[in-house]
Motif scaffolding. Structure first.
Motif: not given
Length: 807
Positions: A467-474, A646-651
């Motif tokens: 919801d607020y952090l533009v980060q995706r960890v693998r 918002p963040v997941p769709v942005r990524l």
């Protein structure tokens, strides 16, 4: 005061102490002895009775889940236990960890010879405690000192010098990076203040008055006891007393454990802060500390007879039952702890806060973008006995978890020195890195690995804060093929910590005990268990609670599930960027210092500047609830809401994420119990339907001090009718797809493990349909119409991997 042989249960049924065997079964004394006993009176009778009682056996500190779970060691390590003369502690811990070599240390030869004759597990032995430093090869990797501190302090008349000398001696017996676990009763931080104790039990009132005269029997009689003031009674059967908090807590522990008031021991030792300071002055790092509070149901029973109030007549929670302190012996000139010194006054360099707003409304959302990303690597292999080994990194510096609280209280009292246990991380700037790069980086970290390395495999991708952090960890699984599967890999020293070889089940135990306050390892290990079609050992805890076994009531009318809660579609948010952020989030840059202890005193050894995110709205405490119930067939069901964030769709993730009810806690919520009541009010359910589900954890300790407190909702029918329910087994493939929310995935895996509902080895085509399965077992009943809220929605379209654009 309860006399020997009498029934020692109070009015509320809580025992004030164990009843000794009947005097008729004991041998009768001679005539001269009888006359001596009559002359000395009942005090001597009570003293002789107390000789047969061992207060330590009544302290309930032998539970392995409280003691050995926070100690994470490689298999085959030597562990020493400061045991009692019956060897109970050493036996309990040796049985709980059969892959350790446990040695029970005793103080005298007589006890040692007696314990040599007892039947013990194969991995348990006894020895006299060494008086001098041991050779490096003989030193234990850990020492467990459970219910030891209060005995030692009492026997040495609470002499601080003797305690310091004893602590230094225990540390000398350990090698570098050896661990010392202290578990005992803590002195309150404000122990010199006065409290009001309200008693509603005649036995407790008599015991308190006697205790006010008999406390500290080692000192002269005129100096025994403590100040106590009777405040009278405002209701028949209730007495109120004003006394120092130290003695009120001491009485509470004695009365709860059934220990006689004139036993020559004081249960409370030092405060947790004093213990930490003591070890730091001795050059050791207090890695982890946590108070242990009793269960809510047990606390309710106790408060029926005993209640605490401050001098403003405001009710206080019951004091912690025990505390756990894990200490690590560190090499000379190593850092003791991290702490935030001050703000630099400069703008954050690695975090950018920007705002998004919807084209359909004036709603704005703040998002934070960070410069560096990390991939979490989990190396693993199976030994000759089939046990699953993993390699994890210890002493990972995370200064932000020790940032100064900004209106955010610590609800459960857990704290760390600033160093965590995490997967091996590979930092990078790009959103995605190649498998070849990961393989090369891992071979550099494991240069002397005795064997071959397999091909890295990306297993899961999650969003720490979608919801607020533009980060995706693998998360990436890295298989190892050691030459000798029966040999444990030695510790590997790296630039930022050490890599150790441990059992995967031991890590799950440590997570349940609160030692590892992050969900990354839980998610990776759970995925690995599923891939290997094996089940973790740490299961079957929650089903023992009968209140969670309730079935859903029969519903005749078909009811539609409530529409899922949603945030604005990311497509709308992406089109309009706000001119200014909403200032709900802000990036802060602060100086974090590392303290060191040397022969010249304590000083700052190093400092670093760190950027982190601070929330201006409410606090950094979040309460998340996982709704659980069992259907009429006894199967576990969970509930979640599909949300577009918002963040997941942005990524690049178009499908909604499964989300659980979560609420930011206001600053007025200062305890876990208050958080539970707050959550019940927000969900409009009964307080008894909300239960604490494990320890708290950080959302993303690299960039935020936000902490999540997990709860379990035993959903009553009025809530069950509008929630969307699904079976974890049928949703399992969806849970481990690359698009998940970190907190939700962690809580789902954690709940499945504790409920004993672990599911492994089944592909999507082997999962039974819920409606058909229920109808097949009950052909005469239409469950789809009778229980519409138990039927799953249509499965979404298969997820398509989308390569995200560079941020």
């Amino acid at each position: 005061m309860v006399k020997p042989g009498e029934n020692n249960a109070g009015e509320n049924g809580i025992a004030a102490g164990p009843v000794p065997e009947s005097a008729s079964s004991a041998p009768q004394p001679e005539q001269g002895q009888r006359q001596a006993l009559r002359r000395e009176g009942k005090d001597l009778l009570r003293a002789r009775w107390l000789v047969k009682r061992e207060p330590v056996t009544a302290l309930q500190l032998l539970d392995p889940s409280l003691t050995v779970n926070p100690v994470l060691l490689s298999p085959g390590q030597n562990v020493a236990v400061l045991t009692d003369k019956f060897g109970q502690a050493a036996s309990a811990y040796a049985a709980a960890r059969p892959h350790w070599q446990v040695t029970g240390w005793v103080n005298d030869t007589k006890t040692f010879l007696a314990l040599q004759k007892m039947t013990a597990p194969e991995n348990l032995s006894f020895d006299k405690r060494p008086q001098n430093a041991l050779r490096p090869s003989q030193r234990p990797k850990a020492i467990l000192a459970v219910a030891w501190a209060h005995r030692f302090l009492s026997e040495n008349n609470h002499h601080a010098g003797a305690l310091i000398k004893e602590v230094r001696h225990l540390l000398d017996l350990l090698p570098d990076h050896g661990q010392l676990l202290i578990q005992d009763f803590a002195l309150p931080d404000d122990h010199e203040s006065f409290v009001i104790l309200e008693l509603e039990n005649d036995e407790a009132i008599k015991a308190l008055l006697e205790f006010s005269y008999t406390a500290r029997p080692h000192v002269p009689k005129a100096l025994r006891g403590f100040f106590i003031e009777s405040l009278g009674s405002y209701r028949p059967g209730i007495e109120r007393f004003r006394l120092p908090k130290k003695w009120a807590v001491e009485f509470y522990h004695r009365w709860r454990h059934g220990i006689m008031m004139d036993v020559p021991f004081e249960l409370t030792t030092l405060s947790i802060a004093q213990w930490v300071n003591l070890f730091e002055q001795c050059g050791a790092r207090a890695t982890y500390r946590a108070p242990k509070f009793i269960d809510r149901e047990e606390a309710g029973d106790i408060e029926q007879a005993l209640r605490f109030y401050n001098e403003n007549d405001e009710k206080m929670p019951l004091p912690p039952a025990t505390f756990t302190l894990l200490v690590e012996k560190i090499p000379a000139e190593s850092s003791l702890l991290f702490y935030e010194r001050r703000n630099t006054g400069e703008k954050a360099k690695n975090i950018l806060i920007s705002g998004l707003k919807s084209k359909n409304s004036d709603e704005k959302i703040d998002i934070a973008e960070i410069r560096h990303h990390e991939d979490d690597i989990l190396p693993w292999y199976r030994d000759g006995e089939g046990r699953l080994h993993i390699l994890v990194q210890t002493n990972v510096a995370r200064p932000i978890i020790n940032s100064v609280p900004r209106g955010t209280p610590n609800l459960d009292g857990r704290s760390w020195a600033g160093y965590l246990i995490e997967p091996i991380a590979i930092p990078h700037v790009a959103d995605d890195i190649s498998v070849d790069f990961i393989f090369q980086e891992m071979t550099n970290k494991l240069p002397d690995f005795p064997g071959t390395c397999g091909t890295p495999e990306a297993c899961v991708e999650y969003y720490p804060a979608p919801d607020y952090l533009v980060q995706r960890v693998r998360g990436i699984l890295f298989p190892l093929l050691p030459e000798d599967t029966n040999a444990v890999l030695p510790d590997i020293e790296i630039e930022s910590g050490r890599i150790i070889d441990v059992l995967a089940d031991d890590v799950l135990y440590a997570i349940s005990a609160g030692l590892i306050p992050d969900g990354k390892l839980e998610i990776l290990i759970s995925k690995l268990f599923i891939e290997l079609a094996i089940q973790p050992l740490d299961t079957g805890v929650i089903p023992d609670r009968k209140r969670l076994e309730r079935a859903v009531l029969y519903v005749k009318d078909r009811r539609e599930a409530r529409l899922p809660r949603s945030v604005k579609f990311a497509g709308d948010l992406e089109e309009y960027v706000a001119d200014n952020p909403t200032e709900n989030l802000r990036a802060v840059r602060s100086i974090f210092a590392e303290d060191q202890a040397s022969e010249y005193g304590r000083n700052v050894g190093n400092y670093t500047e760190q950027d982190f995110i601070v929330s201006n709205a409410l606090t950094a405490n979040t309460a998340i609830c996982i709704p659980l119930l069992r259907d009429p067939m006894g199967r576990l069901l969970m509930s979640g809401e599909p949300r577009r964030l918002p963040v997941p769709v942005r990524l690049g993730t178009e499908n909604p994420l499964m989300h659980m009810p979560s609420f930011s806690l206001p600053a007025s919520v200062r305890t876990v119990e208050e958080a539970r009541l707050f959550l019940a009010k927000q969900l409009e359910c009964d307080e008894d339907d909300i239960h604490v589900l494990g320890p708290s954890f950080f959302v993303q300790p690299q960039v935020s001090a936000e902490r999540v407190y997990p709860f379990l909702l035993a959903a009553p029918p009025k809530l069950a009718t509008w929630m969307r329910w699904y079976r974890p087994r049928s949703r399992l493939q969806r849970m481990i797809t690359p698009h998940v929310e970190k907190s939700t995935a962690y809580m789902e895996f954690y709940a499945m493990r504790l409920m004993g509902e672990w599911y492994s080895g089944f592909g999507p085509d082997m999962v039974p349909d819920m409606g058909k399965d229920m109808t097949r077992k009950n052909p005469g009943r239409d469950f789809v119409n009778d229980f519409p809220f138990l039927v799953e929605e249509e499965p979404p379209a298969p997820l398509v991997a989308v390569t995200p654009k560079a941020t």
